[in-house]
Design a protein around this motif. Structure first.
Motif, PDB file in Angstrom:
ATOM      1  N   SER A 190     -61.244  80.510  29.022  1.00  0.00           N
ATOM      2  CA  SER A 190     -61.637  81.699  28.765  1.00  0.00           C
ATOM      3  C   SER A 190     -60.981  83.078  29.375  1.00  0.00           C
ATOM      4  O   SER A 190     -61.018  84.214  28.085  1.00  0.00           O
ATOM      5  CB  SER A 190     -62.828  81.578  28.749  1.00  0.00           C
ATOM      6  N   ILE A 191     -61.049  82.927  30.368  1.00  0.00           N
ATOM      7  CA  ILE A 191     -60.556  84.384  30.556  1.00  0.00           C
ATOM      8  C   ILE A 191     -58.851  83.602  31.378  1.00  0.00           C
ATOM      9  O   ILE A 191     -58.474  84.707  32.275  1.00  0.00           O
ATOM     10  CB  ILE A 191     -61.053  84.695  32.290  1.00  0.00           C
ATOM     11  N   ALA A 192     -58.192  82.647  30.369  1.00  0.00           N
ATOM     12  CA  ALA A 192     -56.798  82.876  30.786  1.00  0.00           C
ATOM     13  C   ALA A 192     -56.295  82.411  31.964  1.00  0.00           C
ATOM     14  O   ALA A 192     -55.289  82.772  32.318  1.00  0.00           O
ATOM     15  CB  ALA A 192     -56.727  84.288  29.651  1.00  0.00           C
ATOM     16  N   LEU A 193     -57.259  81.445  32.686  1.00  0.00           N
ATOM     17  CA  LEU A 193     -56.741  81.146  34.313  1.00  0.00           C
ATOM     18  C   LEU A 193     -56.511  79.921  33.876  1.00  0.00           C
ATOM     19  O   LEU A 193     -57.222  79.094  32.976  1.00  0.00           O
ATOM     20  CB  LEU A 193     -57.828  81.232  34.893  1.00  0.00           C
ATOM     21  N   LYS A 194     -55.807  79.229  34.469  1.00  0.00           N
ATOM     22  CA  LYS A 194     -55.720  77.878  34.622  1.00  0.00           C
ATOM     23  C   LYS A 194     -55.902  77.617  35.870  1.00  0.00           C
ATOM     24  O   LYS A 194     -56.760  77.495  36.555  1.00  0.00           O
ATOM     25  CB  LYS A 194     -53.368  77.845  35.395  1.00  0.00           C
ATOM     26  N   LEU A 195     -56.251  75.869  35.584  1.00  0.00           N
ATOM     27  CA  LEU A 195     -57.468  74.989  36.263  1.00  0.00           C
ATOM     28  C   LEU A 195     -56.446  73.986  37.089  1.00  0.00           C
ATOM     29  O   LEU A 195     -56.192  72.953  36.058  1.00  0.00           O
ATOM     30  CB  LEU A 195     -58.318  74.563  35.745  1.00  0.00           C
ATOM     31  N   CYS A 196     -56.488  73.530  37.977  1.00  0.00           N
ATOM     32  CA  CYS A 196     -55.909  72.784  39.139  1.00  0.00           C
ATOM     33  C   CYS A 196     -57.260  72.056  39.465  1.00  0.00           C
ATOM     34  O   CYS A 196     -57.492  72.459  40.588  1.00  0.00           O
ATOM     35  CB  CYS A 196     -55.128  73.292  39.821  1.00  0.00           C
ATOM     36  N   ILE A 197     -57.033  70.477  38.924  1.00  0.00           N
ATOM     37  CA  ILE A 197     -58.311  69.485  40.423  1.00  0.00           C
ATOM     38  C   ILE A 197     -58.172  68.791  41.170  1.00  0.00           C
ATOM     39  O   ILE A 197     -56.968  68.177  40.454  1.00  0.00           O
ATOM     40  CB  ILE A 197     -59.201  68.441  39.295  1.00  0.00           C
ATOM     41  N   GLU A 198     -58.439  69.271  42.382  1.00  0.00           N
ATOM     42  CA  GLU A 198     -57.571  68.519  43.267  1.00  0.00           C
ATOM     43  C   GLU A 198     -58.355  67.096  43.734  1.00  0.00           C
ATOM     44  O   GLU A 198     -59.432  66.542  43.618  1.00  0.00           O
ATOM     45  CB  GLU A 198     -57.756  69.083  44.741  1.00  0.00           C
ATOM     46  N   GLY A 199     -57.930  66.196  44.405  1.00  0.00           N
ATOM     47  CA  GLY A 199     -58.171  65.212  45.020  1.00  0.00           C
ATOM     48  C   GLY A 199     -58.641  63.507  44.148  1.00  0.00           C
ATOM     49  O   GLY A 199     -59.921  62.588  44.154  1.00  0.00           O
ATOM     50  N   ILE A 200     -58.150  63.787  43.276  1.00  0.00           N
ATOM     51  CA  ILE A 200     -58.072  61.782  41.697  1.00  0.00           C
ATOM     52  C   ILE A 200     -57.087  61.221  42.949  1.00  0.00           C
ATOM     53  O   ILE A 200     -56.270  61.582  43.691  1.00  0.00           O
ATOM     54  CB  ILE A 200     -57.255  62.598  40.904  1.00  0.00           C
ATOM     55  N   GLU A 201     -58.063  60.290  42.775  1.00  0.00           N
ATOM     56  CA  GLU A 201     -57.782  58.916  44.105  1.00  0.00           C
ATOM     57  C   GLU A 201     -57.277  57.724  43.048  1.00  0.00           C
ATOM     58  O   GLU A 201     -56.550  56.690  43.319  1.00  0.00           O
ATOM     59  CB  GLU A 201     -58.161  58.898  44.996  1.00  0.00           C
ATOM     60  N   THR A 202     -58.031  57.693  42.377  1.00  0.00           N
ATOM     61  CA  THR A 202     -57.882  57.179  40.878  1.00  0.00           C
ATOM     62  C   THR A 202     -57.709  56.700  39.119  1.00  0.00           C
ATOM     63  O   THR A 202     -58.215  57.936  39.099  1.00  0.00           O
ATOM     64  CB  THR A 202     -59.222  55.700  41.399  1.00  0.00           C
ATOM     65  N   GLN A 203     -57.240  55.751  39.066  1.00  0.00           N
ATOM     66  CA  GLN A 203     -57.456  55.685  37.777  1.00  0.00           C
ATOM     67  C   GLN A 203     -58.583  56.655  36.428  1.00  0.00           C
ATOM     68  O   GLN A 203     -58.367  57.150  35.821  1.00  0.00           O
ATOM     69  CB  GLN A 203     -56.468  54.604  36.712  1.00  0.00           C
ATOM     70  N   GLU A 204     -59.736  55.148  37.283  1.00  0.00           N
ATOM     71  CA  GLU A 204     -60.970  55.952  36.236  1.00  0.00           C
ATOM     72  C   GLU A 204     -61.279  57.686  36.889  1.00  0.00           C
ATOM     73  O   GLU A 204     -61.612  57.571  35.623  1.00  0.00           O
ATOM     74  CB  GLU A 204     -61.486  55.294  37.455  1.00  0.00           C
ATOM     75  N   GLU A 205     -61.109  57.778  37.654  1.00  0.00           N
ATOM     76  CA  GLU A 205     -61.325  59.155  38.368  1.00  0.00           C
ATOM     77  C   GLU A 205     -60.370  59.832  37.275  1.00  0.00           C
ATOM     78  O   GLU A 205     -60.979  61.362  36.626  1.00  0.00           O
ATOM     79  CB  GLU A 205     -61.400  59.990  39.741  1.00  0.00           C
ATOM     80  N   LEU A 206     -59.275  60.058  37.448  1.00  0.00           N
ATOM     81  CA  LEU A 206     -58.326  60.119  36.039  1.00  0.00           C
ATOM     82  C   LEU A 206     -58.520  60.713  35.109  1.00  0.00           C
ATOM     83  O   LEU A 206     -59.419  61.795  33.929  1.00  0.00           O
ATOM     84  CB  LEU A 206     -57.098  59.688  36.400  1.00  0.00           C
ATOM     85  N   ASN A 207     -60.065  59.377  34.176  1.00  0.00           N
ATOM     86  CA  ASN A 207     -59.998  59.113  32.650  1.00  0.00           C
ATOM     87  C   ASN A 207     -61.037  60.338  32.866  1.00  0.00           C
ATOM     88  O   ASN A 207     -60.787  60.973  31.694  1.00  0.00           O
ATOM     89  CB  ASN A 207     -60.668  57.917  32.760  1.00  0.00           C
ATOM     90  N   ARG A 208     -62.252  60.383  33.665  1.00  0.00           N
ATOM     91  CA  ARG A 208     -62.988  61.189  33.084  1.00  0.00           C
ATOM     92  C   ARG A 208     -62.809  62.688  33.727  1.00  0.00           C
ATOM     93  O   ARG A 208     -63.485  63.550  32.575  1.00  0.00           O
ATOM     94  CB  ARG A 208     -64.267  60.509  34.321  1.00  0.00           C
ATOM     95  N   ILE A 209     -61.731  62.634  34.605  1.00  0.00           N
ATOM     96  CA  ILE A 209     -61.706  63.925  34.996  1.00  0.00           C
ATOM     97  C   ILE A 209     -60.925  64.641  33.505  1.00  0.00           C
ATOM     98  O   ILE A 209     -61.176  65.677  33.104  1.00  0.00           O
ATOM     99  CB  ILE A 209     -60.407  64.427  36.872  1.00  0.00           C
TER     100      ILE A 209
END
Ligand code: C2E
Ligand code: MG
Ligand code: MG
Length: 572
Positions: free
Chosen positions: A516-535
């Motif tokens: 909403s304030i026009a910033l991008k977001l990076c999520i770190e530390g994804i190790e598995t497919q399952e984690e990726l799906n939820r994130i």
């Protein structure tokens, strides 16, 4: 070693012999702090009081090859003057030796000594003996007139007396917190009054058998050789604090100060020597003074081992920096664009690996680089590696970007902005190719230099990513001041969100708010497919984690992601 009565003319014209000198020295040594010596010049043999063995790295108190042996003992810069003086004595140009110069002690510290001696000649008028006394200039002051306490020399003698038998008891080293500021803010006279009062407060609560000394400027030591342990030291420390508190209240808070202390149990000492006690108690007091101060630290050998490892590592890091950063390398970890399913950029991560140390984790060596300021040259090294890599990769992936971690020491103590701008120009990179990652912790949003740096990045079109978001104390106002283009969510936060519904919702709202304030977001530390799906359900912009790729060297990155930069997110 010279055997007694060996070599030379045994009886000079004064009826003196090597043996007699040795006997004299042996008789007088217990009643002196100074070191008596004689030098049999034709026999090339030197003997000194045996107490010098405790203080200086001498194997024996009598030795041959005098000049060569002294060369090992004398501070290197002072040796030629001493050698010249000995030559003058041999040439009969000098009949009395009086020189102030330095010897090196057991710990490698230069110790000023005053060495005086008379030249005794044989029947032919040739120099035969040089006989005299050496005193340590720095420790001649035995008592302190400000506090009325005995000083370090007396304490050393007291300790030496007890160390001959197995010892029990404790050593408590007490330091006044922020004494330098007390002196600066209120003047020397006031500082002296605080020293006097502290000494009085300690003396007031001492038990029978405990002795108090002033060690150095703002430090005191209590020696207790009775059968008690460090728990008694804690009781004593609290009593001293109580006494100081009473003094502070009595002054209606006109005086206010605190004390810290470090304590050792004598029975815990592997090598109960004076220098060891001083070294370990200094460490103990520093531990107590680290952080908030106003506390006591009880010596633990494991803590000291950790401290020594840290010191050895720092030495190794410094050596590496002096050898053009040999041992440091840059690794690259892919950051993936969630929509285009392609590698968007790489984070440059520093590595340190030498034959001596093996690979050292960044969490161990980066704080040391920061504390020592070495992060400035090493940061420069890693920045150049990052830019070089980026310029090579851009030939294949024109929009490729590289991010570098910049620490607060670099921002506050070097001109990292100028280096970034010049580096981009040198490597022919478009503005925006290098992303600066700053961790939120360590920076004060009110610091002018820091805000100036953030503004400078904006002016030069250098994007800023706020690293480790969610681990510190950032508020949203911080975002306004720092103006990042991206927020990176640390793995620890990501993990909590994956395990706990409340944290998951929090992260989800953070993503929405960030967008909403026009910033991008990076999520770190994804190790598995399952984690990726939820994130992914949260709709972040970029993802980084072992699932897509671990940090690797440039060649591996090139093979893996540059020459085969197809979609790498598994759609399952
Ligand atoms: P950071 O900047 O947050 O870097 C991300 C860290 O997370 C890296 O650890 C990376 O290897 C790790 N990581 C990435 N994906 C995963 C994953 O899926 N699972 C797990 N368990 N870990 C993952 P690394 O390389 O050990 O670096 C640690 C920290 O050291 C960095 O955290 C950064 O704060 C600092 N650092 C590294 N290189 C530099 C540098 O060149 N300069 C400065 N100032 N700091 C650096
Ligand atoms: Mg980072
Ligand atoms: Mg991070």
């Amino acid at each position: 070693m010279c055997r007694k009565g060996e070599s030379l003319v045994q009886e000079g014209k004064e009826g003196l012999s090597v043996e007699k000198f040795q006997q004299f020295i042996d008789i007088l040594t217990p009643s002196m702090d100074d070191y008596l010596y004689f030098y049999d010049m034709p026999g090339d043999c030197y003997c000194i009081s045996s107490n010098a063995l405790e203080r200086f790295p001498l194997k024996q108190n009598c030795f041959h090859n005098v000049v060569q042996e002294l060369e090992k003992l004398v501070y290197s810069a002072d040796f030629s003057a001493l050698n010249a003086e000995i030559a003058q004595i041999r040439r009969k140009e000098k009949h009395f030796h009086n020189m102030q110069y330095r010897w090196v002690d057991q710990e490698g510290k230069a110790i000023w000594i005053n060495c005086r001696g008379s030249v005794l000649k044989d029947e032919d008028g040739e120099p035969k003996f040089l006989v005299g006394c050496i005193n340590e200039i720095g420790t001649s002051q035995k008592a302190d007139n400000i506090t009325g306490l005995l000083g370090e020399t007396s304490m050393r003698a007291e300790i030496a007396e007890h160390l001959e038998e197995p010892v029990c008891g404790f050593f408590l080293r007490v330091g006044i917190d922020n004494f330098k500021e007390i002196n600066e803010n209120r003047g020397m006279e006031y500082g002296n009054m605080i020293l006097r009062k502290t000494a009085e407060c300690i003396e007031h609560v001492l038990r029978p058998g405990q002795k108090l000394y002033r060690v150095v400027a703002d430090e005191f030591a209590v020696l207790d050789f009775t059968p008690c342990d460090r728990q008694n030291a804690v009781v004593l420390y609290n009593d001293i604090r109580g006494e100081i508190q009473r003094f502070i209240e009595g002054s209606c808070y006109d005086s206010f100060f605190t004390i810290s202390a470090g304590t050792l149990d004598f029975k815990d000492l592997e090598k109960p020597s004076y220098s060891n006690i001083m070294k370990l108690s200094e460490f103990a007091l520093n531990e107590a003074k680290n952080g908030e101060k106003n506390k006591i630290y009880l010596f633990e050998p494991e803590d000291y081992e950790r401290f020594q490892r840290k010191r050895a590592l720092l030495k190794r890091l410094r050596k590496a920096v002096n050898e053009d950063c040999r041992g440091f390398t840059a690794n690259f970890q892919p950051i993936v664009h969630i929509d285009q399913q392609s590698v968007f950029s790489a984070e440059t991560l520093l590595r340190f690996d030498t034959e001596e140390t093996g690979p050292v984790p960044p969490t161990e060596f980066i704080p040391l680089l920061e504390e020592s300021g070495l992060i400035i040259p090493v940061g420069r090294f890693v920045m150049h590696k990052a830019m070089e890599a980026c310029s090579r990769i851009q030939k294949f992936i024109p929009d490729f970007r590289v991010s570098v971690n910049v620490s607060y020491v670099q921002v506050l103590k070097s001109d990292v902005l100028k280096e970034l701008v010049e580096g981009e120009r040198r490597y022919g990179l478009r503005p925006g190719s290098v992303i600066v990652e700053l961790t939120e912790s360590g920076f004060l949003e009110s610091d002018e230099k820091f805000i100036g740096f953030c503004d400078g990045l904006q002016q030069h079109g250098i994007p800023l990513a706020l690293d480790d978001f969610g681990t510190g104390y950032s508020n949203f106002h911080y975002l306004y001041n720092v103006k990042p283009s991206t927020i990176k969510i640390d793995r620890s936060f990501t993990m909590k969100a994956l395990q706990n519904a409340y944290e998951y919702n929090l992260l989800r709202h953070m993503v929405d708010m960030t967008h909403s304030i026009a910033l991008k977001l990076c999520i770190e530390g994804i190790e598995t497919q399952e984690e990726l799906n939820r994130i992914r359900e949260m709709n972040p912009d970029y993802i980084q984690g072992y699932f897509f790729g671990k940090p690797c060297d440039f060649d591996a990155f090139w093979r893996e992601y540059v020459t085969q930069n197809e979609g790498i997110i598994d759609e399952s």
